[in-house]
Write an enzyme that holds these catalytic residues in place. Sequence first.
Site, mmCIF file in Angstrom:
data_model
loop_
_atom_site.group_PDB
_atom_site.id
_atom_site.type_symbol
_atom_site.label_atom_id
_atom_site.label_comp_id
_atom_site.label_asym_id
_atom_site.label_seq_id
_atom_site.Cartn_x
_atom_site.Cartn_y
_atom_site.Cartn_z
ATOM 1 N N ARG A 14 29.407 -0.626 -42.400
ATOM 2 C CA ARG A 14 29.707 -1.612 -41.880
ATOM 3 C C ARG A 14 30.221 -1.471 -40.924
ATOM 4 O O ARG A 14 30.462 -2.864 -40.258
ATOM 5 C CB ARG A 14 31.163 -1.731 -43.269
ATOM 6 C CG ARG A 14 30.545 -1.867 -44.141
ATOM 7 C CD ARG A 14 28.794 -1.535 -44.885
ATOM 8 N NE ARG A 14 28.658 -1.824 -46.295
ATOM 9 C CZ ARG A 14 29.294 -1.020 -47.812
ATOM 10 N NH1 ARG A 14 29.881 -0.407 -47.770
ATOM 11 N NH2 ARG A 14 29.110 -2.000 -48.791
ATOM 12 N N ASP A 33 23.176 0.286 -44.599
ATOM 13 C CA ASP A 33 23.384 -0.996 -46.019
ATOM 14 C C ASP A 33 23.518 -2.103 -45.442
ATOM 15 O O ASP A 33 22.356 -2.529 -44.393
ATOM 16 C CB ASP A 33 25.203 -0.384 -45.727
ATOM 17 C CG ASP A 33 25.830 -0.726 -47.556
ATOM 18 O OD1 ASP A 33 24.970 -1.213 -47.345
ATOM 19 O OD2 ASP A 33 26.362 0.348 -48.071
ATOM 20 N N HIS A 74 22.145 -2.464 -51.206
ATOM 21 C CA HIS A 74 22.572 -2.562 -50.212
ATOM 22 C C HIS A 74 20.908 -2.312 -49.062
ATOM 23 O O HIS A 74 21.502 -1.403 -48.371
ATOM 24 C CB HIS A 74 22.899 -0.890 -50.085
ATOM 25 C CG HIS A 74 23.957 -1.326 -50.757
ATOM 26 N ND1 HIS A 74 25.386 -2.399 -50.283
ATOM 27 C CD2 HIS A 74 24.428 -0.874 -52.355
ATOM 28 C CE1 HIS A 74 26.563 -1.623 -51.127
ATOM 29 N NE2 HIS A 74 26.314 -1.336 -52.383
ATOM 30 N N ASP A 101 23.733 3.266 -55.921
ATOM 31 C CA ASP A 101 25.021 1.865 -55.681
ATOM 32 C C ASP A 101 24.760 0.902 -56.237
ATOM 33 O O ASP A 101 23.714 0.084 -55.372
ATOM 34 C CB ASP A 101 26.189 2.487 -55.649
ATOM 35 C CG ASP A 101 25.686 1.983 -54.321
ATOM 36 O OD1 ASP A 101 24.725 2.453 -53.698
ATOM 37 O OD2 ASP A 101 26.524 1.521 -53.787
ATOM 38 N N GLU A 102 24.832 0.252 -57.320
ATOM 39 C CA GLU A 102 25.350 -1.713 -56.259
ATOM 40 C C GLU A 102 23.996 -2.631 -56.252
ATOM 41 O O GLU A 102 23.299 -2.810 -55.300
ATOM 42 C CB GLU A 102 26.398 -2.065 -55.681
ATOM 43 C CG GLU A 102 27.828 -1.287 -56.614
ATOM 44 C CD GLU A 102 28.902 -1.745 -55.694
ATOM 45 O OE1 GLU A 102 29.994 -1.895 -55.788
ATOM 46 O OE2 GLU A 102 28.567 -1.557 -53.891
ATOM 47 N N TRP A 150 31.558 8.054 -59.386
ATOM 48 C CA TRP A 150 32.804 7.298 -57.876
ATOM 49 C C TRP A 150 33.928 6.520 -58.548
ATOM 50 O O TRP A 150 34.610 6.175 -59.491
ATOM 51 C CB TRP A 150 32.376 6.487 -57.092
ATOM 52 C CG TRP A 150 31.281 4.985 -56.803
ATOM 53 C CD1 TRP A 150 30.099 4.931 -58.416
ATOM 54 C CD2 TRP A 150 31.249 3.822 -57.369
ATOM 55 N NE1 TRP A 150 29.570 4.024 -57.930
ATOM 56 C CE2 TRP A 150 30.168 3.357 -57.205
ATOM 57 C CE3 TRP A 150 32.718 2.651 -56.613
ATOM 58 C CZ2 TRP A 150 30.347 1.470 -57.825
ATOM 59 C CZ3 TRP A 150 32.246 1.552 -56.844
ATOM 60 C CH2 TRP A 150 31.528 1.418 -57.055
ATOM 61 N N THR A 182 33.761 1.476 -44.461
ATOM 62 C CA THR A 182 34.682 0.590 -43.442
ATOM 63 C C THR A 182 34.620 -0.621 -43.276
ATOM 64 O O THR A 182 34.370 -1.445 -41.834
ATOM 65 C CB THR A 182 33.746 1.013 -42.306
ATOM 66 O OG1 THR A 182 31.988 1.052 -42.480
ATOM 67 C CG2 THR A 182 33.826 3.337 -42.061
HETATM 68 C C1 ACM Z 1 29.701 2.776 -53.728
HETATM 69 O O1 ACM Z 1 31.291 2.162 -53.443
HETATM 70 N N1 ACM Z 1 29.802 1.168 -54.155
HETATM 71 C C2 ACM Z 1 29.321 3.968 -54.285
#
Ligand code: ACM
Length: 514
Positions: free
Chosen positions: A147, A176, A256, A318-319, A385, A458
């Site tokens: 980031r 990312d 990501h 993730d996500e 997390w 970040t």
């Molecule tokens: C995360 O905070 N997306 C692992």
Amino acid sequence: MPTTDDVIRGLCPQPRQVQLSEDRCPLPPVLTWSGPAEITDAITLLTRRLAPALDVVPAPSHDAFLTATVDPAQPPEGYRIDIDTRIHISCGDAQGTRWAIQTLLQLLTPWVYGPGPLRLADLQLPQGTIVDQPHYPWRGAHLDVSRHFMPASFIMGFLDVLSMHKLNRLHLHLTDDQGWRLPVCGWPRLTTVGAWRPGTLRGHQPPPDTNDCDDVPDHDQIPHGGAYTIDELRAIDRHARSLGITIVPEIDLPGHTESVVAAYPALGCGTPIDHPRTAFGVSEHHINLTDDALAFCRDALDTVMDIFPTSPIHIGGDECPGKEWFTHAPTRTRLATLDITTPQQAQAWFEHHICDYLAAAGRQVIAWDEVLAAGAPEDVTVMVWRNADDIARAATAGHDVIAAPVRHTYLDYGIETGPQAPVTIAAPTTMDDVAGLHDVLAAVDSPHLLGGQFQLWTEYLRTPAQVEDAAFPRGTSIAEQLWTGNPARPLSDLEAQTRRLTAMGVNWHRMTRV
Ligand code: ACM
């Protein structure tokens, strides 16, 4: 000279057993040492820190001021220090010798961690014995260099700071949506296109319901980017190893990955992406699931396995909304032949492919806790997390687990609120909040719990100075909890460590006085 009680209180993390007297052992102008090969890195550290005041030279064991022995009967990373008019350290392994030297340094003035000058007359150790070992084997820090790109020189210094805290993992979030930071042979546009964005969101990310997926046109128009060279990453790995820290590289897949799609549109799902993302949040746009995309993933993973030859590999997970896969004809066709009808099933299929590849290469594979829902292979280490309850759940399911709960370890959340506070993703996460990590860990009675780490995302930490402000002293508390397994000490007991941070030139956070 501080009293011995003050010296003991200043040790951070606190050792398991300490018996020190008011008698002193002055360091000599030529500090001779003797020991096995395992102590070499530790001696290099000692030499570097004391160089402004004295010389450190090898000598035969009967003459040496400092002698070291390695005793495999001692626990991993454990050490014992005996000080009278000389120093003897005994360790379970090379790692223990490094921690013993960090403790020795902490028995001296904080200025041993600075650039000098140092007066030899000030370098006096208290006599006595310290016996120590860590509670958790995984004691980490995470740093997002996507980031906002953080120069290699900063990471080198950050490693010194982590090692002073006896932390032994640095998780580097290398890729990312907002920037790809790793050169991969055969994919040059990753670092010419995928590493650069034309600007960064102004102010704060709008709430998800108003801006969940689209990039923000109103960015600051200040181009941001950068990528490491392979040589820089190898140098980071070498420095980390010398300090007893394992670098954990993360290639965040399959979500990501907007920066990948910006560089190689054919790897995406058809949505035109002109550049890495200028906003934050969860992107709908990511790589497809064709053979070409899988080959790209393997090439990227091969690159980190080559640079970090023994590291665990973090594969993100993730996500990832995954809806786009069903709009991309070649991916849709593949999923249909596999009888896959949901994004979650599609991600599970992808994770199995990637995990098998890394497991065949003999690597520990780590992923964020979203992979639990996708049914990750049992040998995947899960980094929890979102919901701390998932730590026990993952352990019960047979996974090794690393605790990274957002509530207690996301240090990109501001430590303070108020008109002076900088823009952060959310706030506050106070010293009391990070102290709450202890209860979360203590509630999990499983050998699968490896330990924990603090996170430094970040999005809103644009510079190394802001990263340091976020990291300490909250990270100091987390490091101590992970080493000791005990509840956090109050901030007032961490003062000696903040003085060491000052000596190292670290921009740790001073609380606003009200
Ligand atoms: C995360 O905070 N997306 C692992």
